[in-house]
Enzyme design. Structure first.
Site, mmCIF file in Angstrom:
data_model
loop_
_atom_site.group_PDB
_atom_site.id
_atom_site.type_symbol
_atom_site.label_atom_id
_atom_site.label_comp_id
_atom_site.label_asym_id
_atom_site.label_seq_id
_atom_site.Cartn_x
_atom_site.Cartn_y
_atom_site.Cartn_z
ATOM 1 N N ARG A 78 35.040 74.139 33.738
ATOM 2 C CA ARG A 78 33.764 73.815 33.399
ATOM 3 C C ARG A 78 33.892 72.119 33.309
ATOM 4 O O ARG A 78 35.251 71.705 32.176
ATOM 5 C CB ARG A 78 33.045 73.810 32.319
ATOM 6 C CG ARG A 78 32.084 72.455 31.350
ATOM 7 C CD ARG A 78 31.000 73.141 30.233
ATOM 8 N NE ARG A 78 30.029 72.057 30.162
ATOM 9 C CZ ARG A 78 29.790 71.502 28.922
ATOM 10 N NH1 ARG A 78 30.523 71.684 27.924
ATOM 11 N NH2 ARG A 78 29.208 70.550 29.146
ATOM 12 N N HIS A 122 27.918 63.320 30.212
ATOM 13 C CA HIS A 122 28.983 63.292 29.110
ATOM 14 C C HIS A 122 28.986 62.202 28.239
ATOM 15 O O HIS A 122 30.279 62.008 28.075
ATOM 16 C CB HIS A 122 30.102 64.921 29.270
ATOM 17 C CG HIS A 122 30.829 65.623 27.827
ATOM 18 N ND1 HIS A 122 30.915 66.792 28.240
ATOM 19 C CD2 HIS A 122 30.915 65.074 26.434
ATOM 20 C CE1 HIS A 122 31.756 67.178 26.829
ATOM 21 N NE2 HIS A 122 31.259 65.830 26.121
ATOM 22 N N GLU A 167 25.216 68.121 24.426
ATOM 23 C CA GLU A 167 25.066 68.128 23.234
ATOM 24 C C GLU A 167 24.142 67.038 23.257
ATOM 25 O O GLU A 167 24.307 65.899 22.708
ATOM 26 C CB GLU A 167 26.115 67.616 22.586
ATOM 27 C CG GLU A 167 27.626 68.953 22.832
ATOM 28 C CD GLU A 167 28.301 68.844 21.998
ATOM 29 O OE1 GLU A 167 28.518 67.646 21.115
ATOM 30 O OE2 GLU A 167 29.148 69.906 22.468
ATOM 31 N N ASN A 293 26.886 75.019 22.939
ATOM 32 C CA ASN A 293 28.566 74.836 22.308
ATOM 33 C C ASN A 293 28.808 74.663 21.376
ATOM 34 O O ASN A 293 28.065 74.526 19.976
ATOM 35 C CB ASN A 293 29.319 73.366 22.306
ATOM 36 C CG ASN A 293 28.828 73.280 23.894
ATOM 37 O OD1 ASN A 293 28.583 73.526 24.811
ATOM 38 N ND2 ASN A 293 29.070 71.377 23.970
ATOM 39 N N TYR A 295 31.258 75.115 17.178
ATOM 40 C CA TYR A 295 31.805 75.344 16.785
ATOM 41 C C TYR A 295 31.658 75.638 14.884
ATOM 42 O O TYR A 295 32.745 76.110 14.868
ATOM 43 C CB TYR A 295 32.316 73.514 16.928
ATOM 44 C CG TYR A 295 32.672 73.086 17.824
ATOM 45 C CD1 TYR A 295 34.007 72.866 18.309
ATOM 46 C CD2 TYR A 295 31.471 72.642 18.821
ATOM 47 C CE1 TYR A 295 34.641 72.508 19.211
ATOM 48 C CE2 TYR A 295 31.914 72.389 20.278
ATOM 49 C CZ TYR A 295 33.900 72.557 20.536
ATOM 50 O OH TYR A 295 33.860 71.862 21.597
ATOM 51 N N GLU A 354 30.909 75.632 25.904
ATOM 52 C CA GLU A 354 32.742 75.301 24.750
ATOM 53 C C GLU A 354 32.467 76.045 23.169
ATOM 54 O O GLU A 354 32.066 76.386 22.759
ATOM 55 C CB GLU A 354 32.069 73.723 24.029
ATOM 56 C CG GLU A 354 32.636 72.513 25.305
ATOM 57 C CD GLU A 354 32.047 70.836 24.189
ATOM 58 O OE1 GLU A 354 32.943 70.817 23.025
ATOM 59 O OE2 GLU A 354 31.493 69.972 25.504
HETATM 60 O O1 IFM Z 1 35.620 66.950 22.159
HETATM 61 C C1 IFM Z 1 34.105 67.247 22.128
HETATM 62 C C2 IFM Z 1 33.488 67.801 22.713
HETATM 63 O O2 IFM Z 1 32.884 65.936 24.151
HETATM 64 C C3 IFM Z 1 32.485 67.878 22.908
HETATM 65 N N1 IFM Z 1 31.790 68.883 21.954
HETATM 66 C C4 IFM Z 1 32.621 69.013 21.108
HETATM 67 C C5 IFM Z 1 34.484 68.472 21.392
HETATM 68 C C6 IFM Z 1 34.867 67.995 19.822
HETATM 69 O O3 IFM Z 1 34.434 67.539 19.085
#
Ligand code: IFM
Length: 447
Positions: A78, A122, A167, A293, A295, A354
């Site tokens: 990606r 992005h 995002e 994505n 986290y 992600e």
């Molecule tokens: O680096 C970023 C990415 O560009 C978008 N998602 C989160 C990542 C970590 O902060």
């Protein structure tokens, strides 16, 4: 050697990057300036005054980077396309030299047996469009659809699936509400027209891609929102935050309507941005997959300062990444189950576009990243076992890179260390771990 996951046939292993974070070469071959070039040049905007002007020099070193991907055994890669490389002022004549870079990249990936999986936006909006209002200007959505069409016409013969936006929540909030990312506007909730125009852009581009027989996804960074306590005021604040962070970006696409943001004092038409028929334009093309994505979860309390709609509360007693983000892998499983509860049959298959963590450079042998990925993959496998349709996992990130306002050195997300002085790439322990995992899963799949 890990070989423990029962995954659906066709599950893809991947890694992700983004153009401004790795390409460099910002003044080469006719690329126009992006909002990030302009923002990063402002004193104090980015830690230590870093910019993405060189970053990982991937524009020149992509063959070496593809060799690293091949060494990992990736099924897919990606990456994002820099809109100002292809259309230097955002619209108008195509810059053939810029377009040719993505041709070379796609062909080299295919030669390596890796499926290219591009994201069209992005965060590196052409500065010329920002000068006309950027995502606050409805017209930008139409320019995005034209750009998507250019890319689909050029690469659609070799690239089957596309992500429109990355995002939009982060881009709207950091870029337009708080001003900590490009373009650096500080409009607070009045930034929300930028969210709507991105979603409109998604819808218009998705129609154009579908007309060309291509699959379309949208990547959101969703977060399970936990109230800080059983106090109804905390629950109400958490619900409001969930609507703003998550539902604002998924309800219009999956349900064809916006969530109620009245608890935040936001008008139903998002400050006049929503025109009649817009929600159809956003939802009608449908999504072939939802990019997730992931986290961390978010804990929210009622505001202590009456000027703010909510307070962010840390999650104690769990590890935290170098960024200070809480590590709660099971929150990924919970999020996936809650997406099924919320969207039911409207939920398309999900791809994790992600997932990863930043680890400080001095941490050897990169064990926190291995632990992070391993625990999140366990959570993913648990969700698959509970019936969630997951099609792939793309770790963030292949390379240490330009981490936006944090610059180059402080937040290292890569499986591969990059020395930004010499551009030397050195695979970390997590690279070997991921390579062995992918290989073992392939053996398991073949049995
Ligand atoms: O680096 C970023 C990415 O560009 C978008 N998602 C989160 C990542 C970590 O902060």
């Amino acid at each position: 050697m890990p070989d423990r996951y029962d995954l659906p046939t066709g599950f893809r292993w991947g890694a992700a990057t983004a153009a401004y974070q790795i390409e460099g070469a910002v003044n080469e071959d006719g690329r126009g300036p992006s909002v990030w070039d302009v923002f990063a040049a402002r004193p104090g905007a980015v830690r230590d005054g870093h910019t993405g002007a060189v970053a990982c020099d991937h524009y020149h070193r992509y063959p070496e980077d593809i060799a690293l991907m091949k060494g990992l055994g990736l099924d897919g890669y990606r990456f994002s396309i820099a809109w100002p490389r292809v259309l230097p002022t955002g619209s108008g004549p195509v810059n053939t030299a810029g377009l040719a870079f993505y041709d070379r990249l796609v062909d080299a990936l295919l030669d390596a047996g890796i499926t290219p999986f591009p994201t069209l936006f992005h965060w590196d909006l052409p500065q010329a469009l920002e000068d006309g209002g950027g995502w606050l200007n409805r017209d930008t959505a139409y320019r995005f659809a034209e750009y998507a069409t250019v890319m689909a016409d050029r690469l659609g013969d070799r690239v089957p699936a596309w992500i429109t936006l990355n995002e939009p929540f982060v881009h709207t909030v950091f870029g337009y509400a708080l001003g900590t990312h490009a373009p650096g506007r500080t409009l607070m909730l009045e930034a929300l027209p930028a969210a709507h125009h991105q979603l409109l852009a998604h819808g218009l581009a998705a129609s154009a891609l579908h007309e060309r027989g291509l699959e379309v996804m949208l990547s959101n960074n969703l977060t399970p929102v936990q109230p800080a306590s059983a106090d109804p005021a905390d629950a109400a604040a958490a619900e409001a935050y969930d609507a703003l962070h998550n539902r604002l970006f998924t309800d219009p696409v999956l349900l064809g309507r916006y969530p109620d943001l009245s608890a935040l004092g936001v008008p139903d038409d998002l400050y006049g941005a929503i025109h009649p028929g817009d929600t159809d334009l956003i939802a009608a093309p449908g999504l072939d997959g939802l990019g997730l994505n992931f986290y961390n979860p978010t804990r929210i309390a009622a505001p202590t300062d009456p000027g703010l709609p909510f307070d962010f509360v840390d999650i104690p007693d769990v590890p935290h990444t170098a960024f200070g983000w809480p590590v709660v892998p099971d929150a990924l499983r919970q999020l996936l189950l809650s997406l099924r509860d919320t969207y039911g049959k409207s939920l398309p298959p999900i791809t994790i576009t992600e997932n990863g963590c930043s680890v400080t450079e001095s941490t050897t042998p990169d064990q926190p990243r291995i632990d992070f990925m391993s625990a999140h993959l366990d959570a993913l496998a648990a969700a698959i076992a509970e019936g969630i349709d997951i099609r792939g996992y793309y770790t963030w990130s292949l390379l240490d890179n330009f981490e936006w306002a944090e610059g180059l050195f402080s937040q290292r997300f890569g499986l591969v260390h990059v020395d930004f002085e010499t551009q030397r790439r050195t695979p970390k322990a997590s690279y070997a771990w991921y390579r062995d995992l992918i290989a073992a899963q392939r053996v398991r799949r073949a049995q």
